[in-house]
Design a protein around this motif. Structure first.
Motif, PDB file in Angstrom:
ATOM      1  N   PHE A  43       0.924  -1.086   0.094  1.00 27.07           N
ATOM      2  CA  PHE A  43      -0.044   0.016   0.010  1.00 27.07           C
ATOM      3  C   PHE A  43       0.668   1.183  -0.074  1.00 27.07           C
ATOM      4  N   LEU A  44       0.867   1.665  -1.200  1.00 22.76           N
ATOM      5  CA  LEU A  44       1.997   2.968  -1.226  1.00 22.76           C
ATOM      6  C   LEU A  44       0.976   4.370  -1.594  1.00 22.76           C
ATOM      7  N   THR A  45       1.501   5.182  -0.562  1.00 22.99           N
ATOM      8  CA  THR A  45       0.625   6.422  -0.856  1.00 22.99           C
ATOM      9  C   THR A  45       1.327   7.622   0.076  1.00 22.99           C
ATOM     10  N   ARG A  46       1.378   8.763  -0.575  1.00 22.57           N
ATOM     11  CA  ARG A  46       1.802   9.904   0.154  1.00 22.57           C
ATOM     12  C   ARG A  46       0.876  10.254   1.223  1.00 22.57           C
ATOM     13  N   PHE A  47      -0.301   9.994   1.473  1.00 22.91           N
ATOM     14  CA  PHE A  47      -1.520  10.169   2.145  1.00 22.91           C
ATOM     15  C   PHE A  47      -1.192  10.212   3.527  1.00 22.91           C
ATOM     16  N   GLY A  73      -9.188   4.897   1.246  1.00 17.96           N
ATOM     17  CA  GLY A  73      -8.227   4.031   1.049  1.00 17.96           C
ATOM     18  C   GLY A  73      -8.619   2.510   0.455  1.00 17.96           C
ATOM     19  N   LEU A  76      -7.346   1.711  -3.272  1.00 16.11           N
ATOM     20  CA  LEU A  76      -5.947   1.727  -3.404  1.00 16.11           C
ATOM     21  C   LEU A  76      -5.462   0.251  -2.840  1.00 16.11           C
TER      22      LEU A  76
ATOM     23  N   PRO B 206       6.195  18.088   0.602  1.00 15.28           N
ATOM     24  CA  PRO B 206       5.645  16.763   1.431  1.00 15.28           C
ATOM     25  C   PRO B 206       4.565  16.047   0.729  1.00 15.28           C
ATOM     26  N   TYR B 207       3.631  16.835   0.154  1.00 17.16           N
ATOM     27  CA  TYR B 207       2.330  15.775  -0.368  1.00 17.16           C
ATOM     28  C   TYR B 207       1.897  16.409  -1.769  1.00 17.16           C
ATOM     29  N   LEU B 208       1.928  15.555  -2.569  1.00 11.76           N
ATOM     30  CA  LEU B 208       1.204  15.860  -3.903  1.00 11.76           C
ATOM     31  C   LEU B 208       0.357  14.548  -4.290  1.00 11.76           C
ATOM     32  N   ASP B 219      -9.484   8.098  -7.250  1.00  4.26           N
ATOM     33  CA  ASP B 219      -9.242   8.537  -5.819  1.00  4.26           C
ATOM     34  C   ASP B 219      -8.620   9.745  -5.735  1.00  4.26           C
ATOM     35  N   VAL B 220      -8.314  10.202  -4.632  1.00  2.00           N
ATOM     36  CA  VAL B 220      -7.102  11.327  -4.427  1.00  2.00           C
ATOM     37  C   VAL B 220      -5.853  10.928  -3.839  1.00  2.00           C
ATOM     38  N   ILE B 221      -5.665   9.742  -3.316  1.00  2.00           N
ATOM     39  CA  ILE B 221      -4.874   9.305  -2.758  1.00  2.00           C
ATOM     40  C   ILE B 221      -3.646   8.386  -3.375  1.00  2.00           C
ATOM     41  N   SER B 222      -4.017   7.898  -4.297  1.00  7.09           N
ATOM     42  CA  SER B 222      -3.204   7.015  -5.349  1.00  7.09           C
ATOM     43  C   SER B 222      -1.935   7.608  -6.076  1.00  7.09           C
ATOM     44  N   PRO B 223      -0.684   6.974  -5.889  1.00  4.65           N
ATOM     45  CA  PRO B 223       0.442   7.671  -6.465  1.00  4.65           C
ATOM     46  C   PRO B 223       0.091   7.744  -8.148  1.00  4.65           C
ATOM     47  N   LEU B 315      -0.390  19.043   7.048  1.00  3.06           N
ATOM     48  CA  LEU B 315      -1.460  19.071   5.898  1.00  3.06           C
ATOM     49  C   LEU B 315      -2.634  18.836   6.340  1.00  3.06           C
TER      50      LEU B 315
END
Lengths: 376, 376
Positions: A43-47, A73, A76, B206-208, B219-223, B315
């Motif tokens: 599970f890879l996310t910057r969240f 999540g 993902l 730190p976050y994008l 979704d809005v959290i996936s790389p 954030l």
């Protein structure tokens, strides 16, 4: 290079953990942090940058992991190899996953091991942890360092990821002459070096430190000031950049305009210490042995502090090359060699490389620096 | 704009916390996380990326804070307004600051409040926390939300920092046309957008997050994947960039090549919802009231989820705009308005702005977007 890992990689990681759990009599391990969750699930996310929501993964002593996560999540996580995904609408000020996690733990059964030793923390509210313990009615204990033990030995696939980001950083360091010159503020160099890392293929740059001065730098953790570089400075840049979730962590020193004899000598001494570390870094040696080989050259005794550490899903993880860490090196461990030397009262120079321990001599993952201090 | 804050800012923060501690009968508050430590001391470093070392700051009910930290941070902490700095050589596998912290707590006296509620965690090994509790011989409890309460109300100086990074991101969003076009992989857009943010003045990114697709994004959290942008896609970029330790957190949507009616209508609806949130966001309104004003327009009821949150040193921090969070808005709170709308099964569009609550209408910190979807 392809992204992620195949399911077999994750199943092998789980099998190692489960062998440990069975040996230690644990019924489950509770994971709450980004690297631990990612290690077993992908599970890879910057969240995770957002602290609002806790995330839980439970490893059972037998069978597949259970993810208990915020619904944001779910999609993902469904893209990973994890099948049992239970979600709630987080953040919920009344029950923020507590009941759902307690139910899962009761179903799986304890004792529940929680990573509790050096370098770990529990990424969930303390008050909710107490609620989960009470509601699950399972005994809780530490994880017997099983998770850290698994993570310490990298697979070939993981080593490939770290080698890739090391190569990216190597290309970026090669370009420092484009961005650093007399008169350029250090803060601008930091900004530009992050840009160069991204251009060379880093996904993001979680860590950048450094310093500059004619006799070295004051420390290696302060943010950059707007002070301009000057001819005669030594500039050091140390980066933890990430590609596909794996870190590099190494640095380079540069003389601005010209290098004096003291700077050249200090740099050569650092490379000599690095080589001494390389010579000792074999399976069966202790972290403290590698530390001592380098400390004998840079001096300072125990005050020399930590001269390297494990590396992988985190900028630093696992063993520390200190006088007091007697962890035995094993093939597959990825570590940094990071000797530092005092160049003047309150001033230092530091050098760092990344290597993997093998059955023979260690393999360099960063492009090893020679003794000559580069002048730009 | 100058860096950091003067000592008076930190003393005012401490005075607010101490008023709360005296009201609640706490003798001390123990801080362990990056934002909490930084809020009261000004200790700013990216070194928290390394999990190897714990860092402690103790706020006494009267008098100045005590920092109990690894010696590697001594010089940087000495540059803040903190005078009482106690250090040890970390990481120490035998006693990693435990005795030093326990001594400090015994000297200051409890009860010791530890942030324990929603959004918090304890950044130290659980096993060492138990040792500190035993060795300090003080009663431990939660912090009565005092730290979060202080942090929730921003000073004018803090608001200025957030406004600065919002303006930087605004200039970066203005330049998205330089980096996004049909055929460009989304992963490349992500890399380039981070570069543009740095060029415009962000210290780091730190976050994008983001996404792209003809009917919105999944979704809005996936790389980001390497999938190329296509004519007719909607591209969304959402950034948490940092300047001098403060975050922005807002997004923008872009139509690639052309926008269709459904995309335009969805975007206009999001702006309408944002405006509804702006109209309600006044001191005395509840977080849930602002949520409802937006949810009534985007639809979905409780399933609409969180439509905004507090913002500042992190954030996301503090209140959540959800149906269940009834936190009262107060002047000085900085929040995001983040309505989302389902555009197709499993596809969404999201819009986000940053505002500060004032005694009158809220003041926009991000440059408010109009209803027209920008085509690039």
């Amino acid at each position: 290079m392809s992204r992620g890992f195949d399911a077999a990689e994750y199943k092998a990681r789980l099998a190692r953990a489960q062998a440990g759990m069975q040996a230690e009599g644990l019924g489950a391990i509770l994971l709450t942090t980004e690297p631990d969750v990612r290690y077993f699930t992908g599970f890879l996310t910057r969240f995770w940058e957002s602290p609002s929501r806790p995330w839980f993964v439970v490893l059972p002593a037998a069978g597949d992991p259970v993810a208990v996560i915020p619904s944001i999540g779910a999609a993902l996580m469904a893209g990973t190899w994890i099948k049992d995904i239970r979600t709630w609408s987080a953040p919920d000020p009344v029950d923020d996953g507590v009941s759902l996690l307690a139910d899962a733990l009761r179903e799986i059964g304890g004792p529940v091991g929680v990573p509790s030793h050096l370098e770990t923390h529990l990424r969930m509210p303390l008050a909710d942890f107490e609620r989960v313990k009470a509601a699950s009615r399972q005994p809780f204990t530490d994880d017997r360092r099983i998770v850290a033990g698994c993570r310490a030995i990298k697979s070939e696939a993981e080593i490939g990821k770290i080698a890739e980001i090391c190569a990216i950083a190597g290309r970026a360091f090669h370009r420092v002459g484009e961005i650093a010159a007399p008169g350029v503020p250090l803060s601008q160099v930091f900004r530009d070096f992050q840009r160069v890392l991204l251009e060379e293929g880093a996904d993001w740059v979680p860590y950048l430190a450094g310093g500059a001065g004619p006799e070295g730098y004051g420390d290696v953790i302060s943010p950059a000031t707007d002070a301009p570089l000057a001819v005669g400075d030594v500039l050091m840049l140390d980066t933890g950049a990430v590609r596909d979730g794996y870190f590099c962590d190494y640095d380079r020193n540069f003389a601005i305009g010209r290098a004096d004899d003291a700077q050249r000598a200090a740099h050569a001494r650092l490379i000599e210490a690095t080589q001494a570390g390389l010579d000792v870094a074999r399976p069966g040696a202790r972290a403290s042995d590698v530390w001592r080989a380098m400390a004998d050259i840079v001096g300072g005794g125990e005050a020399a502090g930590r001269l390297g550490h494990g590396l992988g899903l985190q900028l630093t993880e696992g063993l520390s090359l200190t006088a007091r860490d007697h962890t035995e090196l094993r093939a597959g461990m990825v570590i940094t060699l990071e000797p530092g030397i005092e160049t003047a009262p309150g001033r230092i120079m530091v050098h760092e490389e990344n290597i993997v321990i093998t059955d023979g001599a260690p393999r360099a993952l960063s492009p090893l620096s020679g003794p000559d201090l580069r002048v730009i």
